[in-house]
Design an enzyme around this catalytic site. Structure first.
Site, PDB file in Angstrom:
ATOM      1  N   SER A 160      47.651  50.664  25.731  1.00 33.34           N
ATOM      2  CA  SER A 160      47.246  49.403  25.057  1.00 33.34           C
ATOM      3  C   SER A 160      45.916  48.896  25.615  1.00 33.34           C
ATOM      4  O   SER A 160      45.196  48.152  24.965  1.00 33.34           O
ATOM      5  CB  SER A 160      48.328  48.338  25.271  1.00 33.34           C
ATOM      6  OG  SER A 160      48.468  48.075  26.668  1.00 33.34           O
ATOM      7  N   SER A 174      49.411  40.534  42.857  1.00 37.39           N
ATOM      8  CA  SER A 174      48.028  40.049  42.837  1.00 37.39           C
ATOM      9  C   SER A 174      47.890  38.811  43.699  1.00 37.39           C
ATOM     10  O   SER A 174      48.838  38.038  43.851  1.00 37.39           O
ATOM     11  CB  SER A 174      47.642  39.684  41.392  1.00 37.39           C
ATOM     12  OG  SER A 174      46.469  38.894  41.366  1.00 37.39           O
ATOM     13  N   TYR A 215      49.623  34.554  33.470  1.00 34.08           N
ATOM     14  CA  TYR A 215      49.487  35.902  34.064  1.00 34.08           C
ATOM     15  C   TYR A 215      49.962  35.871  35.519  1.00 34.08           C
ATOM     16  O   TYR A 215      50.815  36.651  35.927  1.00 34.08           O
ATOM     17  CB  TYR A 215      48.032  36.375  34.012  1.00 34.08           C
ATOM     18  CG  TYR A 215      47.771  37.479  35.004  1.00 34.08           C
ATOM     19  CD1 TYR A 215      47.145  37.217  36.218  1.00 34.08           C
ATOM     20  CD2 TYR A 215      48.206  38.780  34.751  1.00 34.08           C
ATOM     21  CE1 TYR A 215      46.950  38.218  37.148  1.00 34.08           C
ATOM     22  CE2 TYR A 215      48.007  39.787  35.680  1.00 34.08           C
ATOM     23  CZ  TYR A 215      47.385  39.493  36.877  1.00 34.08           C
ATOM     24  OH  TYR A 215      47.190  40.480  37.806  1.00 34.08           O
ATOM     25  N   LYS A 217      53.398  37.621  37.584  1.00 34.95           N
ATOM     26  CA  LYS A 217      53.403  38.372  38.844  1.00 34.95           C
ATOM     27  C   LYS A 217      54.380  37.724  39.828  1.00 34.95           C
ATOM     28  O   LYS A 217      55.157  38.395  40.499  1.00 34.95           O
ATOM     29  CB  LYS A 217      51.995  38.411  39.448  1.00 34.95           C
ATOM     30  CG  LYS A 217      50.997  39.246  38.666  1.00 34.95           C
ATOM     31  CD  LYS A 217      51.394  40.731  38.660  1.00 34.95           C
ATOM     32  CE  LYS A 217      50.323  41.577  38.013  1.00 34.95           C
ATOM     33  NZ  LYS A 217      50.721  43.007  37.912  1.00 34.95           N
TER      34      LYS A 217
HETATM   35  C1  WQD Z   1      35.024  36.326  40.909  1.00 36.90           C
HETATM   36  C2  WQD Z   1      34.004  35.239  41.179  1.00 36.90           C
HETATM   37  C3  WQD Z   1      33.903  33.580  39.441  1.00 36.90           C
HETATM   38  C4  WQD Z   1      32.431  36.300  36.350  1.00 36.90           C
HETATM   39  C5  WQD Z   1      40.427  37.708  38.699  1.00 36.90           C
HETATM   40  C6  WQD Z   1      41.810  37.346  38.311  1.00 36.90           C
HETATM   41  C7  WQD Z   1      42.771  37.852  39.359  1.00 36.90           C
HETATM   42  C8  WQD Z   1      42.551  39.341  39.597  1.00 36.90           C
HETATM   43  C9  WQD Z   1      41.111  39.639  39.926  1.00 36.90           C
HETATM   44  C10 WQD Z   1      44.172  40.618  38.423  1.00 36.90           C
HETATM   45  C11 WQD Z   1      34.500  33.848  40.827  1.00 36.90           C
HETATM   46  C12 WQD Z   1      32.600  34.357  39.520  1.00 36.90           C
HETATM   47  C13 WQD Z   1      32.886  35.789  37.549  1.00 36.90           C
HETATM   48  C14 WQD Z   1      31.177  35.860  35.837  1.00 36.90           C
HETATM   49  C15 WQD Z   1      30.907  34.435  37.747  1.00 36.90           C
HETATM   50  N1  WQD Z   1      42.946  40.090  38.488  1.00 36.90           N
HETATM   51  N2  WQD Z   1      32.125  34.885  38.231  1.00 36.90           N
HETATM   52  N3  WQD Z   1      30.455  34.940  36.567  1.00 36.90           N
HETATM   53  O1  WQD Z   1      38.625  35.227  39.017  1.00 36.90           O
HETATM   54  O2  WQD Z   1      38.562  35.948  41.471  1.00 36.90           O
HETATM   55  O3  WQD Z   1      40.114  37.086  39.904  1.00 36.90           O
HETATM   56  O4  WQD Z   1      40.305  39.114  38.864  1.00 36.90           O
HETATM   57  O5  WQD Z   1      45.029  40.582  39.254  1.00 36.90           O
HETATM   58  O6  WQD Z   1      44.071  37.641  38.901  1.00 36.90           O
HETATM   59  O7  WQD Z   1      41.895  35.940  38.295  1.00 36.90           O
HETATM   60  O8  WQD Z   1      37.670  37.485  39.704  1.00 36.90           O
HETATM   61  O9  WQD Z   1      35.620  38.668  39.100  1.00 36.90           O
HETATM   62  O10 WQD Z   1      36.585  36.982  37.455  1.00 36.90           O
HETATM   63  O11 WQD Z   1      35.488  36.170  39.557  1.00 36.90           O
HETATM   64  O12 WQD Z   1      30.246  33.596  38.386  1.00 36.90           O
HETATM   65  O13 WQD Z   1      30.696  36.287  34.747  1.00 36.90           O
HETATM   66  O14 WQD Z   1      32.866  35.475  40.348  1.00 36.90           O
HETATM   67  O15 WQD Z   1      33.665  32.198  39.219  1.00 36.90           O
HETATM   68  O16 WQD Z   1      33.947  32.936  41.758  1.00 36.90           O
HETATM   69  P1  WQD Z   1      38.708  36.302  40.042  1.00 36.90           P
HETATM   70  P2  WQD Z   1      36.318  37.373  38.864  1.00 36.90           P
END
Ligand code: WQD
Length: 350
Positions: free
Chosen positions: A34, A124, A148, A152
């Site tokens: 998927s 996670s 989500y 978990k």
């Molecule tokens: C990291 C940092 C954003 C994108 C997520 C899920 C978590 C896990 C890992 C599954 C933050 C900043 C991000 C962008 C940005 N997934 N950012 N511009 O949110 O820590 O975790 O992925 O298990 O459950 O929530 O990861 O990479 O989205 O963000 O500034 O275009 O980068 O604000 O500070 P996150 P992320």
């Protein structure tokens, strides 16, 4: 051991399958495709020389699961299969609760029926929610802030109840921080469908020129440069942790929970700078307001995994980003472009 990997064609699933095969385990994959394709299977074969047994289907399909357990002497299961987008889960919570939780219950029922009680669960750091304390320790309060993250957390609770009821279960719950990077061959990597929501895949597409600039979500957090801080961990280190966890639970019945992180956080601006160094590609960006649900800082205390699994992250940030860029550079369309010729770069095994 013969290990069933659910969701084995996904990002972490494929990297873990490579590691399991290289550690002489036999791998059987079930995946409903998927959120992935079968192309990673061909890449896994190109890297390891082994094509894992593959069954296309849902973990909710108990008949298919029974068929797999009847045909293969499954000794343990690593359970990756599940929907994993925070944003999507907010838009459609029922789909997330049904998909992620029902599949886990069906899987555990089938495992029990076949007297298989060794399970590694892909959890996670999202279960910690807006925990403001860092470094994050496994014993800290869990309080997910999205459907989500709550799936978990609920699955973690289901597994705890299961093990309390039946001591034959031996379960490891692995709480990933921020997985990034790719296998050093450049053959497998992260292939988000549509616009990437995570930082590093988004940066990679800016470096490719597919996206024109990065939005930095907030520069007013309580951090040195104001941008969010996260514990980024190489996906190969995660894969290594899963193999060590499988071996650990084979000899330690019970319920075990481990943070998988490096123990070190980097800010968004530090990541941009490090990526530019690793790729020699400029990453234009614009500061935007905070993203709903984001927290300011999160990094792991990974001492328990070190002392109990004998595991710790081996890759530094430069390696993570060089490997991420190598994958993206050689696969601008991700897995859409089938593998041609030989693997791109295979460093001699150390
Ligand atoms: C990291 C940092 C954003 C994108 C997520 C899920 C978590 C896990 C890992 C599954 C933050 C900043 C991000 C962008 C940005 N997934 N950012 N511009 O949110 O820590 O975790 O992925 O298990 O459950 O929530 O990861 O990479 O989205 O963000 O500034 O275009 O980068 O604000 O500070 P996150 P992320």
């Amino acid at each position: 051991m013969t290990i069933l990997v659910t969701g084995g064609t996904g990002y972490i699933g494929a990297h873990t399958t490579v590691q399991l095969i290289e550690q002489n385990h036999e791998v059987v994959i079930i995946d409903n495709l998927s959120n992935s394709t079968i192309e990673p299977l061909r890449r896994i074969e190109a890297i390891t020389g082994v094509m894992p047994r593959f069954y296309q289907g849902s973990v909710q399909d108990s008949q298919l699961l029974q068929q797999i357990f009847q045909r293969h002497n499954i000794e343990a299961v690593i359970h990756f299969a599940g929907a994993k987008s925070v944003g999507e889960s907010v838009a459609d919570p029922l789909a997330y609760y049904h998909n992620n939780i029902a599949s886990t219950v069906t899987l555990c029922q089938t495992m029990s029926h076949f007297n298989v009680f060794n399970l590694v669960f892909s959890s996670s750091a999202a279960v910690y929610g807006n925990s403001t304390k860092v470094p994050v320790i496994e014993s800290m309060t869990t309080q997910a802030t999205s459907p989500y993250g709550r799936t978990k957390l609920m699955i973690e609770q289901i597994l705890e109840d299961l093990q309390m009821t039946d001591s034959r279960w031996s379960i490891a719950r692995l709480r990933y921080f921020n997985p990034i990077g790719a296998h050093y061959s450049g053959l497998i990597g992260e292939d988000p469908q549509g616009l990437p929501s995570n930082l590093v895949p988004y940066i990679c597409q800016v470096a490719l020129g597919s996206l024109d600039k990065l939005s930095v979500f907030g520069d007013d957090y309580d951090t040195p440069d104001g941008t969010g801080i996260r514990d980024f961990i190489h996906v190969a280190d995660l894969a290594d942790a899963h193999e060590k966890a499988i071996r650990y639970i084979a000899n330690h019945a019970g319920l075990h929970t481990f943070n998988l992180g490096t123990g070190r956080g980097y800010s968004v601006l530090e990541m941009i700078c490090a990526f530019e160094q690793a790729s020699s590609k400029p990453i234009p960006y614009i500061i935007q307001p905070r993203r709903e649900g984001d927290i300011g800082k999160s990094w792991a205390c990974a001492k328990r995994a070190k002392s109990m699994l004998g595991w710790q992250a081996q890759h530094n940030l430069q390696q993570m980003l060089q490997d991420a860029w190598r994958w993206q550079k050689h696969n601008p369309e991700g897995y859409k472009q089938p593998l041609l010729g030989q693997p791109i770069s295979l460093r001699m095994a150390s």
